[in-house]
Design an enzyme around this catalytic site. Structure first.
Site: not given
Ligand code: PLP
Length: 393
Positions: A51, A104, A177, A202
Protein backbone atom coordinates in the site's frame (compact mmCIF):
# COMPACT_ATOMS: atom_id res chain seq x y z
CA UNK A 1 3.41 -25.37 3.22
CA UNK A 2 6.29 -27.70 2.37
CA UNK A 3 9.06 -26.01 4.26
CA UNK A 4 9.49 -23.58 7.10
CA UNK A 5 11.96 -21.57 5.03
CA UNK A 6 10.78 -18.32 3.51
CA UNK A 7 10.74 -18.14 -0.28
CA UNK A 8 13.71 -16.36 -1.84
CA UNK A 9 13.07 -13.05 -3.55
CA UNK A 10 13.62 -13.25 -7.28
CA UNK A 11 16.77 -11.41 -8.23
CA UNK A 12 18.05 -10.72 -11.72
CA UNK A 13 21.42 -11.65 -13.18
CA UNK A 14 22.78 -9.89 -16.27
CA UNK A 15 21.33 -12.79 -18.33
CA UNK A 16 17.87 -12.78 -16.77
CA UNK A 17 17.33 -9.03 -16.49
CA UNK A 18 13.99 -8.48 -18.28
CA UNK A 19 13.33 -5.76 -20.86
CA UNK A 20 9.68 -5.66 -19.83
CA UNK A 21 9.16 -4.88 -16.15
CA UNK A 22 7.86 -7.85 -14.20
CA UNK A 23 4.62 -7.60 -12.28
CA UNK A 24 5.64 -7.60 -8.63
CA UNK A 25 2.61 -9.43 -7.33
CA UNK A 26 3.86 -9.32 -3.76
CA UNK A 27 2.31 -7.33 -0.97
CA UNK A 28 5.29 -7.59 1.31
CA UNK A 29 9.09 -7.53 1.04
CA UNK A 30 11.98 -8.83 3.12
CA UNK A 31 12.97 -6.34 5.76
CA UNK A 32 16.46 -5.33 6.77
CA UNK A 33 17.83 -2.68 9.09
CA UNK A 34 17.39 0.05 6.45
CA UNK A 35 13.74 -0.90 5.95
CA UNK A 36 13.01 -0.55 9.65
CA UNK A 37 14.66 2.87 9.66
CA UNK A 38 12.46 3.87 6.73
CA UNK A 39 9.32 2.57 8.43
CA UNK A 40 10.13 4.71 11.44
CA UNK A 41 10.83 7.73 9.22
CA UNK A 42 7.42 7.49 7.55
CA UNK A 43 7.90 4.60 5.15
CA UNK A 44 7.98 6.55 1.88
CA UNK A 45 11.35 5.56 0.44
CA UNK A 46 11.77 1.83 0.86
CA UNK A 47 9.63 -0.79 -0.78
CA UNK A 48 8.34 -2.86 2.10
CA UNK A 49 4.52 -2.99 1.94
CA UNK A 50 2.28 -2.80 -1.14
CA UNK A 51 0.00 0.00 0.00
CA UNK A 52 3.05 2.25 0.42
CA UNK A 53 4.96 1.41 -2.75
CA UNK A 54 5.37 -1.38 -5.27
CA UNK A 55 8.14 -1.70 -7.90
CA UNK A 56 5.75 -2.19 -10.84
CA UNK A 57 3.63 0.75 -9.75
CA UNK A 58 6.79 2.86 -9.45
CA UNK A 59 7.83 1.97 -13.01
CA UNK A 60 4.47 3.19 -14.34
CA UNK A 61 4.73 6.40 -12.28
CA UNK A 62 8.22 7.10 -13.63
CA UNK A 63 6.88 6.85 -17.16
CA UNK A 64 4.17 9.44 -16.41
CA UNK A 65 6.77 11.72 -14.79
CA UNK A 66 8.76 11.50 -18.02
CA UNK A 67 5.70 12.33 -20.18
CA UNK A 68 4.64 15.26 -17.99
CA UNK A 69 8.26 16.36 -17.42
CA UNK A 70 7.50 16.25 -13.71
CA UNK A 71 9.97 15.86 -10.86
CA UNK A 72 7.83 13.03 -9.52
CA UNK A 73 4.61 11.11 -10.06
CA UNK A 74 2.60 8.66 -7.97
CA UNK A 75 -0.03 6.24 -9.21
CA UNK A 76 -3.47 5.94 -7.61
CA UNK A 77 -6.35 3.49 -7.77
CA UNK A 78 -8.30 5.57 -10.34
CA UNK A 79 -8.60 9.05 -11.75
CA UNK A 80 -11.12 9.92 -9.04
CA UNK A 81 -8.63 8.47 -6.54
CA UNK A 82 -6.00 10.90 -7.87
CA UNK A 83 -8.37 13.90 -7.71
CA UNK A 84 -9.83 13.14 -4.27
CA UNK A 85 -6.47 12.23 -2.74
CA UNK A 86 -4.84 15.39 -4.13
CA UNK A 87 -7.59 17.64 -2.82
CA UNK A 88 -7.60 15.96 0.58
CA UNK A 89 -3.82 16.41 0.69
CA UNK A 90 -3.98 20.13 -0.03
CA UNK A 91 -7.06 21.17 1.91
CA UNK A 92 -7.54 21.88 5.60
CA UNK A 93 -10.92 22.39 7.30
CA UNK A 94 -12.54 25.62 6.13
CA UNK A 95 -10.27 26.04 3.07
CA UNK A 96 -11.72 27.36 -0.12
CA UNK A 97 -11.57 25.74 -3.57
CA UNK A 98 -12.35 27.70 -6.72
CA UNK A 99 -13.12 25.22 -9.48
CA UNK A 100 -14.20 25.31 -13.09
CA UNK A 101 -17.87 24.72 -13.74
CA UNK A 102 -16.99 22.59 -16.79
CA UNK A 103 -15.63 19.39 -15.27
CA UNK A 104 -16.28 15.65 -15.44
CA UNK A 105 -19.57 14.67 -13.71
CA UNK A 106 -18.08 12.72 -10.80
CA UNK A 107 -15.50 15.45 -10.20
CA UNK A 108 -18.37 17.87 -10.00
CA UNK A 109 -20.15 15.65 -7.47
CA UNK A 110 -16.97 15.53 -5.38
CA UNK A 111 -16.65 19.32 -5.57
CA UNK A 112 -20.22 20.43 -5.02
CA UNK A 113 -21.65 17.59 -2.93
CA UNK A 114 -18.87 15.82 -0.99
CA UNK A 115 -16.26 18.50 -0.22
CA UNK A 116 -18.81 20.97 1.23
CA UNK A 117 -20.26 18.16 3.38
CA UNK A 118 -16.75 17.65 4.79
CA UNK A 119 -16.37 21.33 5.69
CA UNK A 120 -14.63 22.78 2.63
CA UNK A 121 -15.88 25.86 0.86
CA UNK A 122 -16.24 25.24 -2.90
CA UNK A 123 -17.31 27.71 -5.59
CA UNK A 124 -17.51 27.04 -9.30
CA UNK A 125 -16.79 29.55 -12.04
CA UNK A 126 -16.97 29.51 -15.81
CA UNK A 127 -13.65 27.96 -16.86
CA UNK A 128 -13.00 30.63 -19.49
CA UNK A 129 -13.96 33.70 -17.43
CA UNK A 130 -10.70 34.91 -15.89
CA UNK A 131 -12.44 37.83 -14.14
CA UNK A 132 -14.72 35.36 -12.37
CA UNK A 133 -11.68 33.32 -11.24
CA UNK A 134 -10.00 36.50 -9.92
CA UNK A 135 -13.18 37.64 -8.17
CA UNK A 136 -13.81 34.31 -6.45
CA UNK A 137 -10.18 33.80 -5.45
CA UNK A 138 -10.19 37.27 -3.87
CA UNK A 139 -13.50 36.60 -2.08
CA UNK A 140 -11.93 34.32 0.56
CA UNK A 141 -8.67 32.61 1.51
CA UNK A 142 -8.32 30.19 -1.40
CA UNK A 143 -6.10 27.13 -1.20
CA UNK A 144 -6.81 25.40 -4.55
CA UNK A 145 -7.80 26.37 -8.08
CA UNK A 146 -9.08 23.33 -9.99
CA UNK A 147 -9.53 23.04 -13.75
CA UNK A 148 -9.48 20.54 -16.64
CA UNK A 149 -7.03 21.44 -19.43
CA UNK A 150 -9.63 20.54 -22.04
CA UNK A 151 -12.99 20.35 -20.32
CA UNK A 152 -15.12 17.22 -20.45
CA UNK A 153 -17.11 17.44 -22.71
CA UNK A 154 -17.19 21.08 -23.89
CA UNK A 155 -13.49 21.11 -24.85
CA UNK A 156 -12.99 24.56 -23.39
CA UNK A 157 -9.24 25.07 -23.21
CA UNK A 158 -8.05 26.47 -19.88
CA UNK A 159 -5.71 29.45 -19.90
CA UNK A 160 -3.24 27.65 -17.66
CA UNK A 161 -0.55 30.39 -17.48
CA UNK A 162 -3.16 32.96 -16.42
CA UNK A 163 -4.75 30.61 -13.88
CA UNK A 164 -1.33 29.76 -12.44
CA UNK A 165 -0.63 33.49 -11.96
CA UNK A 166 -4.00 34.03 -10.25
CA UNK A 167 -3.33 31.02 -7.99
CA UNK A 168 0.21 31.95 -7.07
CA UNK A 169 -0.57 35.64 -6.44
CA UNK A 170 -3.11 34.41 -3.88
CA UNK A 171 -0.77 31.84 -2.32
CA UNK A 172 -2.92 29.02 -3.74
CA UNK A 173 -2.02 26.01 -5.88
CA UNK A 174 -3.31 25.17 -9.35
CA UNK A 175 -4.45 21.56 -9.80
CA UNK A 176 -5.07 20.53 -13.42
CA UNK A 177 -6.83 17.44 -14.72
CA UNK A 178 -4.93 16.72 -17.95
CA UNK A 179 -6.89 13.57 -18.90
CA UNK A 180 -8.54 14.93 -22.06
CA UNK A 181 -5.55 16.87 -23.36
CA UNK A 182 -2.80 14.36 -22.42
CA UNK A 183 0.85 15.39 -22.05
CA UNK A 184 1.36 14.81 -25.78
CA UNK A 185 -0.73 17.93 -26.42
CA UNK A 186 -0.33 20.01 -23.26
CA UNK A 187 2.15 19.89 -20.38
CA UNK A 188 0.47 21.86 -17.58
CA UNK A 189 3.47 21.86 -15.22
CA UNK A 190 5.56 23.72 -17.79
CA UNK A 191 2.77 26.32 -17.95
CA UNK A 192 2.72 26.95 -14.21
CA UNK A 193 0.42 24.27 -12.76
CA UNK A 194 1.47 22.82 -9.41
CA UNK A 195 -0.13 19.41 -9.63
CA UNK A 196 -1.39 17.41 -12.60
CA UNK A 197 -3.93 14.65 -12.13
CA UNK A 198 -5.02 12.07 -14.68
CA UNK A 199 -7.47 9.34 -15.17
CA UNK A 200 -4.74 6.98 -16.38
CA UNK A 201 -7.65 4.74 -17.36
CA UNK A 202 -7.87 6.86 -20.52
CA UNK A 203 -5.14 7.87 -22.99
CA UNK A 204 -2.20 6.87 -20.79
CA UNK A 205 -3.39 3.26 -20.61
CA UNK A 206 -4.95 3.53 -24.06
CA UNK A 207 -6.59 0.11 -24.23
CA UNK A 208 -9.67 0.41 -22.00
CA UNK A 209 -8.47 -2.47 -19.85
CA UNK A 210 -7.37 -0.94 -16.53
CA UNK A 211 -8.69 1.63 -14.06
CA UNK A 212 -5.89 3.83 -12.73
CA UNK A 213 -4.95 7.37 -11.80
CA UNK A 214 -1.82 9.40 -11.33
CA UNK A 215 -0.64 12.60 -9.71
CA UNK A 216 2.45 14.43 -11.02
CA UNK A 217 4.29 17.52 -9.81
CA UNK A 218 7.16 18.59 -7.59
CA UNK A 219 8.86 15.95 -5.52
CA UNK A 220 7.65 17.53 -2.24
CA UNK A 221 4.01 17.86 -3.29
CA UNK A 222 3.87 14.35 -4.74
CA UNK A 223 5.32 12.96 -1.52
CA UNK A 224 2.57 14.71 0.41
CA UNK A 225 0.01 13.05 -1.86
CA UNK A 226 1.78 9.72 -1.37
CA UNK A 227 1.31 10.10 2.41
CA UNK A 228 -2.44 10.50 1.83
CA UNK A 229 -2.56 7.53 -0.57
CA UNK A 230 -1.23 5.48 2.35
CA UNK A 231 -3.87 6.62 4.81
CA UNK A 232 -6.78 6.79 2.38
CA UNK A 233 -5.79 3.49 0.76
CA UNK A 234 -6.07 4.83 -2.80
CA UNK A 235 -3.06 2.83 -4.02
CA UNK A 236 -2.86 1.13 -7.42
CA UNK A 237 -2.75 -2.62 -7.93
CA UNK A 238 0.48 -3.81 -9.66
CA UNK A 239 -1.41 -5.66 -12.40
CA UNK A 240 -3.23 -2.48 -13.39
CA UNK A 241 0.06 -0.56 -13.15
CA UNK A 242 1.63 -3.02 -15.58
CA UNK A 243 -1.21 -2.52 -18.07
CA UNK A 244 -0.85 1.26 -17.82
CA UNK A 245 2.92 0.97 -18.25
CA UNK A 246 2.47 -1.24 -21.31
CA UNK A 247 -0.09 1.16 -22.80
CA UNK A 248 2.30 4.05 -22.34
CA UNK A 249 4.90 2.37 -24.55
CA UNK A 250 2.72 3.39 -27.52
CA UNK A 251 1.32 6.57 -25.98
CA UNK A 252 2.86 9.04 -28.41
CA UNK A 253 2.13 6.92 -31.49
CA UNK A 254 -1.49 6.45 -30.51
CA UNK A 255 -2.22 10.04 -29.55
CA UNK A 256 -0.49 11.40 -32.66
CA UNK A 257 -2.71 9.19 -34.84
CA UNK A 258 -5.87 9.97 -32.83
CA UNK A 259 -5.13 13.71 -33.04
CA UNK A 260 -5.01 13.47 -36.84
CA UNK A 261 -8.24 11.50 -36.96
CA UNK A 262 -9.96 14.00 -34.67
CA UNK A 263 -8.87 16.83 -36.96
CA UNK A 264 -10.29 15.03 -40.03
CA UNK A 265 -13.53 14.19 -38.24
CA UNK A 266 -14.02 17.75 -36.95
CA UNK A 267 -13.40 19.17 -40.44
CA UNK A 268 -15.93 16.77 -41.99
CA UNK A 269 -18.60 17.37 -39.34
CA UNK A 270 -18.38 21.14 -39.76
CA UNK A 271 -19.46 20.68 -43.40
CA UNK A 272 -22.45 18.55 -42.46
CA UNK A 273 -25.88 20.18 -42.57
CA UNK A 274 -27.19 18.00 -39.71
CA UNK A 275 -24.55 19.29 -37.33
CA UNK A 276 -25.19 22.60 -35.57
CA UNK A 277 -21.88 22.89 -33.75
CA UNK A 278 -18.47 21.23 -33.58
CA UNK A 279 -15.91 21.80 -30.85
CA UNK A 280 -12.31 21.02 -31.61
CA UNK A 281 -9.22 23.22 -31.22
CA UNK A 282 -8.19 22.59 -34.85
CA UNK A 283 -11.22 24.46 -36.25
CA UNK A 284 -10.82 28.03 -37.49
CA UNK A 285 -13.78 29.21 -35.38
CA UNK A 286 -12.56 27.55 -32.16
CA UNK A 287 -13.46 30.20 -29.56
CA UNK A 288 -10.27 29.65 -27.54
CA UNK A 289 -7.88 30.05 -30.49
CA UNK A 290 -5.72 32.66 -28.76
CA UNK A 291 -5.32 30.46 -25.69
CA UNK A 292 -4.64 27.44 -27.92
CA UNK A 293 -1.72 29.33 -29.45
CA UNK A 294 -0.13 29.67 -26.00
CA UNK A 295 -1.10 26.38 -24.38
CA UNK A 296 -1.02 23.61 -26.99
CA UNK A 297 2.31 21.98 -27.81
CA UNK A 298 3.34 22.26 -31.45
CA UNK A 299 5.30 20.29 -33.98
CA UNK A 300 6.27 20.91 -37.60
CA UNK A 301 2.69 20.42 -38.81
CA UNK A 302 1.20 22.90 -36.30
CA UNK A 303 -0.46 22.80 -32.90
CA UNK A 304 -1.38 19.47 -31.37
CA UNK A 305 -5.12 19.80 -31.06
CA UNK A 306 -6.16 16.64 -29.25
CA UNK A 307 -8.08 13.45 -29.89
CA UNK A 308 -11.46 14.49 -28.46
CA UNK A 309 -14.23 16.04 -30.56
CA UNK A 310 -17.65 17.14 -29.33
CA UNK A 311 -20.42 17.98 -31.77
CA UNK A 312 -24.08 18.82 -31.58
CA UNK A 313 -26.70 17.43 -33.93
CA UNK A 314 -29.84 19.21 -35.01
CA UNK A 315 -32.74 17.47 -33.30
CA UNK A 316 -31.40 17.31 -29.75
CA UNK A 317 -30.56 14.39 -27.50
CA UNK A 318 -33.09 12.01 -29.12
CA UNK A 319 -31.45 12.45 -32.52
CA UNK A 320 -28.01 12.20 -30.93
CA UNK A 321 -28.95 8.78 -29.55
CA UNK A 322 -30.18 7.66 -32.98
CA UNK A 323 -26.96 8.82 -34.65
CA UNK A 324 -24.82 7.09 -32.07
CA UNK A 325 -26.73 3.83 -32.47
CA UNK A 326 -26.19 3.76 -36.22
CA UNK A 327 -22.41 3.92 -35.94
CA UNK A 328 -20.71 0.73 -37.08
CA UNK A 329 -17.07 1.43 -36.22
CA UNK A 330 -17.30 3.76 -33.23
CA UNK A 331 -18.55 2.14 -30.02
CA UNK A 332 -21.37 3.58 -27.93
CA UNK A 333 -19.65 3.36 -24.56
CA UNK A 334 -18.57 5.63 -21.79
CA UNK A 335 -14.88 6.34 -21.11
CA UNK A 336 -12.33 7.61 -23.63
CA UNK A 337 -8.73 7.38 -24.69
CA UNK A 338 -8.77 3.81 -26.00
CA UNK A 339 -7.50 2.51 -29.33
CA UNK A 340 -11.15 2.09 -30.31
CA UNK A 341 -13.26 5.15 -31.03
CA UNK A 342 -15.72 5.68 -28.18
CA UNK A 343 -18.82 7.84 -28.36
CA UNK A 344 -21.27 8.91 -25.71
CA UNK A 345 -23.93 11.50 -25.07
CA UNK A 346 -23.01 13.43 -21.90
CA UNK A 347 -26.66 13.98 -20.90
CA UNK A 348 -27.17 10.29 -20.02
CA UNK A 349 -23.61 9.24 -19.14
CA UNK A 350 -20.74 11.42 -17.86
CA UNK A 351 -23.08 14.28 -16.86
CA UNK A 352 -26.37 12.53 -16.04
CA UNK A 353 -26.26 13.85 -12.48
CA UNK A 354 -26.70 17.44 -13.70
CA UNK A 355 -30.17 18.87 -14.28
CA UNK A 356 -30.98 20.04 -17.82
CA UNK A 357 -30.57 23.64 -16.64
CA UNK A 358 -27.19 22.88 -15.07
CA UNK A 359 -26.06 21.20 -18.29
CA UNK A 360 -27.13 24.23 -20.31
CA UNK A 361 -25.29 26.56 -17.92
CA UNK A 362 -22.16 24.42 -18.36
CA UNK A 363 -22.58 24.66 -22.18
CA UNK A 364 -23.44 20.99 -22.66
CA UNK A 365 -25.85 21.40 -25.55
CA UNK A 366 -28.99 19.38 -26.16
CA UNK A 367 -27.86 16.93 -28.87
CA UNK A 368 -24.18 16.86 -27.98
CA UNK A 369 -22.13 13.76 -28.82
CA UNK A 370 -18.66 13.30 -27.37
CA UNK A 371 -16.15 11.40 -29.49
CA UNK A 372 -12.84 9.95 -28.34
CA UNK A 373 -10.99 9.14 -31.54
CA UNK A 374 -9.19 5.81 -31.63
CA UNK A 375 -6.60 4.58 -34.10
CA UNK A 376 -8.85 3.24 -36.85
CA UNK A 377 -8.21 4.59 -40.37
CA UNK A 378 -9.49 8.17 -40.32
CA UNK A 379 -11.39 7.92 -43.62
CA UNK A 380 -13.39 4.92 -42.43
CA UNK A 381 -14.30 6.66 -39.22
CA UNK A 382 -15.38 9.89 -40.94
CA UNK A 383 -17.52 7.83 -43.31
CA UNK A 384 -19.06 6.02 -40.32
CA UNK A 385 -20.23 9.33 -38.79
CA UNK A 386 -21.45 10.84 -42.05
CA UNK A 387 -23.47 7.70 -42.86
CA UNK A 388 -25.01 7.59 -39.39
CA UNK A 389 -26.03 11.23 -39.69
CA UNK A 390 -27.50 10.68 -43.13
CA UNK A 391 -29.44 7.59 -42.03
CA UNK A 392 -31.17 9.59 -39.30
CA UNK A 393 -32.14 12.47 -41.57
C1 PLP B 1 -11.64 14.28 -17.18
C2 PLP B 1 -11.81 13.10 -16.28
N1 PLP B 1 -11.21 13.12 -15.07
C3 PLP B 1 -11.33 12.08 -14.21
C4 PLP B 1 -12.08 10.96 -14.53
C5 PLP B 1 -12.20 9.84 -13.55
O1 PLP B 1 -11.37 8.80 -13.91
P1 PLP B 1 -11.51 7.29 -13.39
O2 PLP B 1 -12.71 6.72 -14.04
O3 PLP B 1 -10.23 6.65 -13.77
O4 PLP B 1 -11.70 7.38 -11.90
C6 PLP B 1 -12.70 10.90 -15.78
C7 PLP B 1 -13.50 9.72 -16.15
O5 PLP B 1 -14.13 9.67 -17.17
C8 PLP B 1 -12.57 12.00 -16.67
O6 PLP B 1 -13.15 12.01 -17.88
Amino acid sequence: MTSGRPARSASFTPRTRPVVPPIHQSVTYFLDEQSYKDVQAGGLDEIWYGRFRNPTVDVAADEVARLEEAEAAFMTSSGMGAIATSLLTLLRAGDRVVAAQQVYGDTRDLLVRDLPAWGFDVVQVDAVDLDAWRREVAAGPTRVLYVETLANPQLELADLPALARIAHDAGAVLVVDNTFATPYNVQPLALGADLVVHSATKFLNGHSDAIAGVVAGSYDLVREVQRRVITLGTCLDPHAAYLVWRGMQTFELRVRQSNETAKALAAALVQCEDVVGVRHPSLPDYPRAEVAGRVLRRDASGPRTGAMVSFTVAGGDERALQVMRRLRIACEATSLGGVETLVSTPFNSSHFSLTAAERRAARIDDGMIRVSCGVEPADDLVEDFLSALEETR
